[in-house]
Design a protein around this motif. Sequence first.
Motif, PDB file in Angstrom:
ATOM      1  N   GLU A 239       0.864  -1.188   0.000  1.00 60.55           N
ATOM      2  CA  GLU A 239       0.000   0.000   0.000  1.00 60.55           C
ATOM      3  C   GLU A 239       0.900   1.237   0.000  1.00 60.55           C
ATOM      4  OE1 GLU A 239      -3.459   2.179   2.735  1.00 60.55           O
ATOM      5  OE2 GLU A 239      -2.518   0.286   3.370  1.00 60.55           O
TER       6      GLU A 239
ATOM      7  N   GLN B  56       5.185   4.812   2.819  1.00 57.91           N
ATOM      8  CA  GLN B  56       4.664   6.168   2.903  1.00 57.91           C
ATOM      9  C   GLN B  56       5.782   7.172   2.625  1.00 57.91           C
ATOM     10  OE1 GLN B  56       1.908   7.086   5.980  1.00 57.91           O
ATOM     11  NE2 GLN B  56       2.464   9.254   6.100  1.00 57.91           N
TER      12      GLN B  56
ATOM     13  N   LYS C  57       1.397   5.390   0.113  1.00 60.67           N
ATOM     14  CA  LYS C  57       0.815   6.642   0.584  1.00 60.67           C
ATOM     15  C   LYS C  57       1.777   7.794   0.298  1.00 60.67           C
ATOM     16  CE  LYS C  57      -1.623   4.414   4.467  1.00 60.67           C
ATOM     17  NZ  LYS C  57      -1.819   4.427   5.949  1.00 60.67           N
ATOM     18  N   GLY C  58       1.203   8.951  -0.034  1.00 59.03           N
ATOM     19  CA  GLY C  58       1.999  10.160  -0.194  1.00 59.03           C
ATOM     20  C   GLY C  58       2.909  10.174  -1.411  1.00 59.03           C
TER      21      GLY C  58
ATOM     22  N   HIS D 117       3.151   4.089  -9.586  1.00 62.75           N
ATOM     23  CA  HIS D 117       2.117   4.909  -8.960  1.00 62.75           C
ATOM     24  C   HIS D 117       2.347   6.412  -9.052  1.00 62.75           C
ATOM     25  CE1 HIS D 117      -0.022   1.500  -7.154  1.00 62.75           C
ATOM     26  NE2 HIS D 117       1.166   0.982  -6.905  1.00 62.75           N
TER      27      HIS D 117
ATOM     28  N   THR E 280       3.473  -1.396   3.854  1.00 67.32           N
ATOM     29  CA  THR E 280       3.020  -0.017   3.633  1.00 67.32           C
ATOM     30  C   THR E 280       4.245   0.843   3.375  1.00 67.32           C
ATOM     31  OG1 THR E 280       1.113  -0.300   5.103  1.00 67.32           O
ATOM     32  CG2 THR E 280       1.777   1.962   4.588  1.00 67.32           C
TER      33      THR E 280
ATOM     34  N   LEU F 135       2.649   4.225  11.652  1.00 66.74           N
ATOM     35  CA  LEU F 135       2.152   3.167  10.781  1.00 66.74           C
ATOM     36  C   LEU F 135       2.009   1.847  11.541  1.00 66.74           C
ATOM     37  CD1 LEU F 135       4.185   3.898   7.511  1.00 66.74           C
ATOM     38  CD2 LEU F 135       1.770   4.347   7.912  1.00 66.74           C
TER      39      LEU F 135
ATOM     40  N   THR G 128       7.126   8.377  11.699  1.00 63.64           N
ATOM     41  CA  THR G 128       6.150   7.810  10.760  1.00 63.64           C
ATOM     42  C   THR G 128       6.068   6.297  10.907  1.00 63.64           C
ATOM     43  OG1 THR G 128       6.633   9.616   9.218  1.00 63.64           O
ATOM     44  CG2 THR G 128       5.459   7.712   8.338  1.00 63.64           C
TER      45      THR G 128
END
Length: 402
Positions: A176, A354, A178-179, A213, A352, A393, A389
């Motif tokens: 996943e 990020q 993010k950002g 992405h 994840t 998470l 961070t």
Amino acid sequence: MADAKVIPFDEDTRTRRGAPRSRGRAAARGKAGGDAGNAVAALPVEERATRSAAADEADAVEGAVTASADTPGTGGADGASEGAQTAPEGAEGHPGGTPGGAPGGPGGPLAAALGSAADRLLGKPWERRVAHGLAFLRRRITGDYEVDDFGYDEELTDQVLMSLLRPLYESYFRVEVKGIENIPAEGGALVVANHSGTLPMDGLMMQVAVHDHHPAGRHLRLLAADLVFMLPLVNELARKAGHTLACAEDAQLLLERGEVVGVMPEGFKGLGKPFSERYKLQRFGRGGFVATALKTGVPIVPCSIVGAEEIYPMIGNAKTVARLLGFPYVPVTPTFPWLGPLGMVPLPTKWTIQFGEPIPTDGYAPEAAEDPMLVFNLTDQVRETIQHTLYKLLVQRRSVFF
């Protein structure tokens, strides 16, 4: 075969077969009607009515068939000619079509089976994919492709290397992201991430995340340790994928060209740390990556990766074997070396990645890279951002595997 099966009807044939055939049918119907009328007249009244109704119905059916045969485009002479013209197109345009437009002819079922199998294995536009693959192989054989002075082969990376890593990224680790928008759409940027997992899978997954992405389709150029370029085959693949030696000169040159460069300052200290110290960042070196960012004026993008720590839980280190092989460590995990090669399969953890808000450096003069206090402060800021961070998470994570 097509010419043997399809017989075109020209104008003379229609003229010869049209009118006489109609007259012949009318005469035959008249004679048959007369004979039938005489026979019916001799029957009783009730049976005569039944026979008459059946005859009327038969005449109606025959009339409809005759009209259909004589109507252009509906099965008559003109319809046959039109079918002869469209049959070759159907044979080429439809799976399972046979030469001459005969759907049930020889080879039809086999062609349909092969077409459906190709659709299932390669997807619907499989002809286009095969054509692209053949063109790619031709360029590889003839040498008609480009690499930069670092050995980066963009075409090979896009079409082959990313395709090999993508199943791990999407289906196995289920990453996943993010950002991702925090990476600039153009110009140089330095992505700084934590490092873990015994083997450097986290760097590869971060590269796929940026490649697949980022809205601008940017490519991540990773800085790798010198050990990577000492291993046979790994050296060549790393160069082709855009990796380069983790030195200030190469990093500065890539950033000045406007590339997105990725660095993991923990190095082997983070990659080979024991499982008991998971998600605890190691020392970030002397801040060489910050000095390079200050010289080039590019933003620093902190990146936090959760999930890589658990793919190979390192519970021990065979130091003697590591010294003999010249490796920084040889991991001992719950599955390796006890299960042999099977123990090298990573655990399917949920990842994840990020990307944090960029830290600008263009407000400093290039000479600021020589200020040790400034370099130390910025290094500590990046490290604390990544660590904070990671903790956030981890709190949000439901499970290691889900």
